[in-house]
Design an enzyme around this catalytic site. Structure first.
Site, PDB file in Angstrom:
ATOM      1  N   HIS A 102      -3.100   6.616   4.883  1.00 45.09           N
ATOM      2  CA  HIS A 102      -3.669   5.386   4.329  1.00 45.09           C
ATOM      3  C   HIS A 102      -4.783   4.886   5.245  1.00 45.09           C
ATOM      4  O   HIS A 102      -4.600   4.797   6.468  1.00 45.09           O
ATOM      5  CB  HIS A 102      -2.587   4.317   4.191  1.00 45.09           C
ATOM      6  CG  HIS A 102      -3.120   3.009   3.698  1.00 45.09           C
ATOM      7  ND1 HIS A 102      -3.772   2.899   2.494  1.00 45.09           N
ATOM      8  CD2 HIS A 102      -3.130   1.777   4.257  1.00 45.09           C
ATOM      9  CE1 HIS A 102      -4.153   1.637   2.330  1.00 45.09           C
ATOM     10  NE2 HIS A 102      -3.777   0.944   3.380  1.00 45.09           N
ATOM     11  N   CYS A 110       0.806  -1.225   0.000  1.00 46.91           N
ATOM     12  CA  CYS A 110       0.000   0.000   0.000  1.00 46.91           C
ATOM     13  C   CYS A 110       0.835   1.268   0.000  1.00 46.91           C
ATOM     14  O   CYS A 110       0.288   2.374  -0.074  1.00 46.91           O
ATOM     15  CB  CYS A 110      -0.962  -0.012   1.189  1.00 46.91           C
ATOM     16  SG  CYS A 110      -2.215  -1.306   1.077  1.00 46.91           S
ATOM     17  N   ASN A 119     -10.832   0.146   1.713  1.00 46.46           N
ATOM     18  CA  ASN A 119      -9.367   0.170   1.626  1.00 46.46           C
ATOM     19  C   ASN A 119      -8.974  -0.008   0.162  1.00 46.46           C
ATOM     20  O   ASN A 119      -9.056  -1.113  -0.375  1.00 46.46           O
ATOM     21  CB  ASN A 119      -8.791  -0.955   2.489  1.00 46.46           C
ATOM     22  CG  ASN A 119      -7.277  -1.048   2.407  1.00 46.46           C
ATOM     23  OD1 ASN A 119      -6.619  -0.277   1.697  1.00 46.46           O
ATOM     24  ND2 ASN A 119      -6.704  -2.002   3.130  1.00 46.46           N
TER      25      ASN A 119
END
Length: 342
Positions: A270, A128, A300
């Site tokens: 994030h 990520c 997400n």
């Protein structure tokens, strides 16, 4: 540890001059997803479970003919249009994503073929944190004189790695993080700017936790087998790592730059779940009004998360406004980036 200190050693500054995001049209709400998983697996999941545990109401899901490259191309075209650029004006194209179209060739070539550009093209992947790593890589190449203008794109399709028919409760728990996933793309244009730009980049890795989560298939360890193509992992371990060491990385940024939370117009972090975002503000002290919350609506979206948040606030930024990016990726890696709008 990797660190790039405040700009000042030389005249060249590199900034983000355009940003865009792309979302699939298909919307999947948490209750419909719960019903589907429960029916497919035979596991009696209580109504409202996914939304109650994660705070995620909806997410976007790529259609059968949409790929990681599809979402990246859509975002790239919009970013280039906003920058007033032709694809041939770009001499570096970085596809920076946890997702990809295939193991080989690099998805950057697929994106480039669709755009019609002729840039040096490569992939950068770090879970990520891929998008921030991609921006940092492109910035370094511009500063080194290897490129003049870069296009950094991501296309994330983690919904492809969600197991909808877990064999039992143990398998359900092992893959639970997948039910938070949504699909999206983002893109930024990087080039030299006269002031502002990317002021600071920092990162720290804790690779002893690499087993905490991931998709094991497609590499030399598990080249074949559908069972290896689903996300499996321990989201709580990732959270524990950040809680133990993430605050020190953020403290370093503030100490090094002399900036406090109120000096940032926005703090883009994030986002995994709503409860985790709430925990982030609790342990770091980041004011909630500095956040750009997308997780309840989009879930997400892996490395596209920070790009989407930037796209949503970019038009409202004034020259001199500063934005802090905070990335957390499997592996485990933590990254920060300070950017000032020129």
């Amino acid at each position: 540890m990797h660190r790039t200190n405040m700009v000042g050693a030389g005249p060249l500054r590199v900034g983000i001059t355009a940003v865009a995001a792309a979302l699939p049209e298909r919307v999947m709400n948490s209750e419909r997803l719960r019903q589907h998983v429960s029916a497919s697996s035979g596991i009696p999941l209580p109504p409202g479970m996914f939304e109650r545990v994660t705070g995620i109401v909806t997410r976007r899901v790529a259609g059968p003919d949409e790929y990681a490259s599809t979402l990246a191309v859509a975002a790239a075209r919009t970013a280039l249009e906003r920058a007033g650029l032709d694809p041939l004006d770009v001499d570096l194209l970085v596809f920076a994503s946890a997702s990809r179209d295939m193991v080989e060739p690099a998805t950057a070539h697929i994106v480039q073929a669709e755009l019609g550009s002729r840039a040096h093209a490569l992939d950068v992947t770090n879970a990520c944190n891929s998008f921030v790593n991609g921006i940092d890589t492109a910035r370094a190449m511009i500063l080194a004189g290897r490129a003049r203008r870069a296009l950094v794109v991501t296309g994330e399709t983690p919904s492809r790695a969600v197991r909808h028919d877990p064999a039992d409760l143990a398998a359900f728990r092992d893959g639970f993080a997948g039910y938070t996933f949504g699909d999206a793309g983002a893109a930024v244009v990087l080039e030299a700017v006269e002031r502002g730009g990317i002021l600071d980049v920092d990162g720290e890795t804790f690779s002893e936790h690499w087993r905490a989560g991931g998709i094991p298939g497609g590499g030399s360890r598990h080249p074949r087998g559908d069972e290896h193509t689903y996300f499996r992992g321990d989201g709580s371990e990732l959270r524990e790592v950040f809680e133990k060491v993430g605050t020190s990385v953020l403290d370093r940024v503030r100490h090094r730059t002399g900036m406090e939370w109120t000096d940032f117009r926005h703090v883009l972090v994030h986002q995994v779940t709503v409860p985790y975002l709430e925990r982030f503000t609790e342990i770091t002290g980041v004011p909630e009004d500095r956040l750009v919350v997308t997780v309840a609506e989009l879930g997400n979206v892996a490395s596209a998360s920070l790009g989407i948040q930037l796209d949503r606030v970019h038009d409202g930024l004034r020259p001199g406004d500063r934005v802090l990016f905070v990335g957390l990726g499997g592996g485990v890696s933590i990254m920060t980036m300070v950017w000032e709008k020129a």
